[in-house]
Scaffold this active site. Structure first.
Site, PDB file in Angstrom:
ATOM      1  N   SER A   1     -11.192  -1.365   2.915  1.00  0.00           N
ATOM      2  CA  SER A   1     -10.132  -0.634   3.826  1.00  0.00           C
ATOM      3  C   SER A   1      -9.908  -0.013   4.934  1.00  0.00           C
ATOM      4  CB  SER A   1      -8.534  -1.785   3.659  1.00  0.00           C
ATOM      5  OG  SER A   1      -9.204  -2.824   3.585  1.00  0.00           O
TER       6      SER A   1
ATOM      7  N   ARG B   1       0.650  -1.040  -0.199  1.00  0.00           N
ATOM      8  CA  ARG B   1       0.131   0.095   0.019  1.00  0.00           C
ATOM      9  C   ARG B   1       0.512   1.238  -0.200  1.00  0.00           C
ATOM     10  NH1 ARG B   1      -2.977  -3.727  -0.781  1.00  0.00           N
ATOM     11  NH2 ARG B   1      -5.694  -3.843  -0.300  1.00  0.00           N
TER      12      ARG B   1
ATOM     13  N   GLU C   1      -4.869   4.058   5.432  1.00  0.00           N
ATOM     14  CA  GLU C   1      -5.206   3.661   4.111  1.00  0.00           C
ATOM     15  C   GLU C   1      -5.320   4.936   3.292  1.00  0.00           C
ATOM     16  OE1 GLU C   1      -5.546  -0.099   2.187  1.00  0.00           O
ATOM     17  OE2 GLU C   1      -6.467   1.428   1.270  1.00  0.00           O
TER      18      GLU C   1
END
Ligand code: FAD
Ligand code: EPU
Length: 337
Positions: free
Chosen positions: A237, A162, A333
């Site tokens: 997420s 990520r 995130e």
């Protein structure tokens, strides 16, 4: 250029935020004009693709630029592989479907991820055992200082979990224009080992899966637990899965015997969804915001009336709970604006 423009339809959380200016660009010339407008007025820029990984916590006193460059170009390399380049404004899932219809392999495990192609390198999107770094060749970017086009290859992008250069030292310095992937034309590598793919293929009575079958299985799994942003506002997420040391993991295991973890050398990746659920957040709602009842890592705009600030504050409460119970600091995130 439009002014005092609502970004509510441009973010999948569906929160209201007014941008001082807004431009939807279709060509590099329009993009350069919008950048020059921002710099001549000393205004910050917010680039937007599909708005599926941003949380707008307040009005934006700058120029929001939605990247709508379109087009797909194919370049055959040999019998086995093909280079496919998509402009930044192409929808990611439609691009995956385009490649699968032509039987080009490599993207199937990344089916149904919202957002646009141009944003895929930002956090090296990943799912079900594949990250774009596995098929990425290069991307073209516009340098915001020089307005020159530059090429970033795999190494220069410094992809991680990520993560990429575009979230680190390159943050705010480049806009991604197009991305090139190397895909297979035959002898595809079928990846079914991750998560529930095998079980899903069994359910579909498929023994020798094709890339199209893998895509179907991934779509089914995703639809079974992730909320559809068209119906319920969310950004997937909300937090990354944290990585902790093996010794911290072993200490936690003494206290929480059923803690899950995926070891990688001296480090262990722990599923944030499990940590959040153990803190009692799964399905819990405060005001307009909730943790999704089927996947606690996903924060939702439960009533459709949440503000970005409410969602942000809710996420802070989750971070505090997890820190208190497990001593692990969750990292967001989603890009907080
Ligand atoms: P946006 O939200 O528009 O932008 C994200 C960031 O990139 C912002 O900071 C923005 O300013 C910047 N940006 C946008 N376009 C450009 C550009 N052309 N150049 C430079 N900067 C730019 N992600 C995964 O990795 N795996 C998943 O499995 C996954 N599942 C998801 C499921 C759901 C239901 C949702 C809602 C989201 C999910 N996501 C997942 C997150 C999201 O889909 C990805 O991060 C996606 O790449 C975001 O694309 P976007 O175009 O919507 O980005
Ligand atoms: N879990 C729980 N409770 C929950 C949620 C999850 O105990 O409420 C447990 C599950 O039982 C499972 C583990 O956590 O054992 C992992 O869950 P899941 O397979 O759903 O994946 P995830 O780790 O929560 C990650 C990505 C997703 C990606 C999937 C599939 C991150 C931050 N998220 O989720 O990406 O689609 O794996 O590869 O890495 C996104 O980035 O937005 C995103 C959706």
């Amino acid at each position: 250029m439009q002014d005092n423009f609502s970004l509510k339809p441009y973010n999948t959380f569906g929160v209201e935020a007014i941008s001082r200016y807004f431009a939807e660009i279709h060509t590099i010339e329009e993009l350069k004009e919008a950048i020059l407008f921002s710099s001549s007025h000393s205004l910050p820029i917010l680039f937007l693709g599909g708005g599926s990984n941003v949380l707008l916590t307040k009005d934006f006193e700058g120029v929001a630029i939605q990247i709508n460059l379109k087009g797909i170009i194919e370049e055959s390399v040999d019998d086995h592989s093909i280079l496919v380049t998509a402009k930044a404004g192409e929808n990611w899932h439609e691009f995956v479907m385009y490649c699968l219809a032509k039987n080009y392999g490599g993207l199937e495990n990344l089916s149904l991820i919202p957002g646009n192609v141009g944003t895929s390198p930002m956090q090296n999107i990943g799912a079900y055992g594949t990250e774009i770094k596995d098929i990425f060749v290069k991307c073209s970017v516009l340098n915001l200082d020089t307005l020159e086009i530059e090429t970033f290859d795999l190494e220069k992008c410094r992809f991680g979990y990520r993560d990429s250069i575009f979230k680190q030292e390159g943050k705010g310095k480049y806009v991604i224009l197009e991305v090139t992937f190397r895909l297979t034309k035959k002898d595809h590598i079928i990846k079914t080992e991750y998560g529930a793919i095998t079980a899903e293929l069994e359910k579909l009575h498929i023994e020798a899966p094709t890339i199209q079958d893998v895509s179907k299985a991934v779509i089914n799994i995703r639809q079974s637990k992730l909320p559809d942003p068209k119906i319920t506002g969310n950004a997937g997420s909300f937090f990354k899965n944290p990585t902790i040391s093996l010794s911290q993991f072993e200490d936690l295991k003494l206290k929480f015997a059923n803690i899950q973890g995926y070891p990688n050398g001296n480090q262990v990746k722990v599923p944030a969804g499990w940590l959040i659920e153990q803190c009692g957040w799964k399905g819990r709602q405060i005001g307009n915001v909730a943790s999704h009842q089927l996947q606690s890592l996903v924060i939702i705009n439960a009533t459709g009336n949440a503000t970005g600030k409410e969602i942000f504050d809710f996420s802070t409460q989750i971070i505090n709970s997890v820190k208190e119970k497990f001593g692990i600091e969750l990292e967001r995130e989603v890009n907080i604006i």
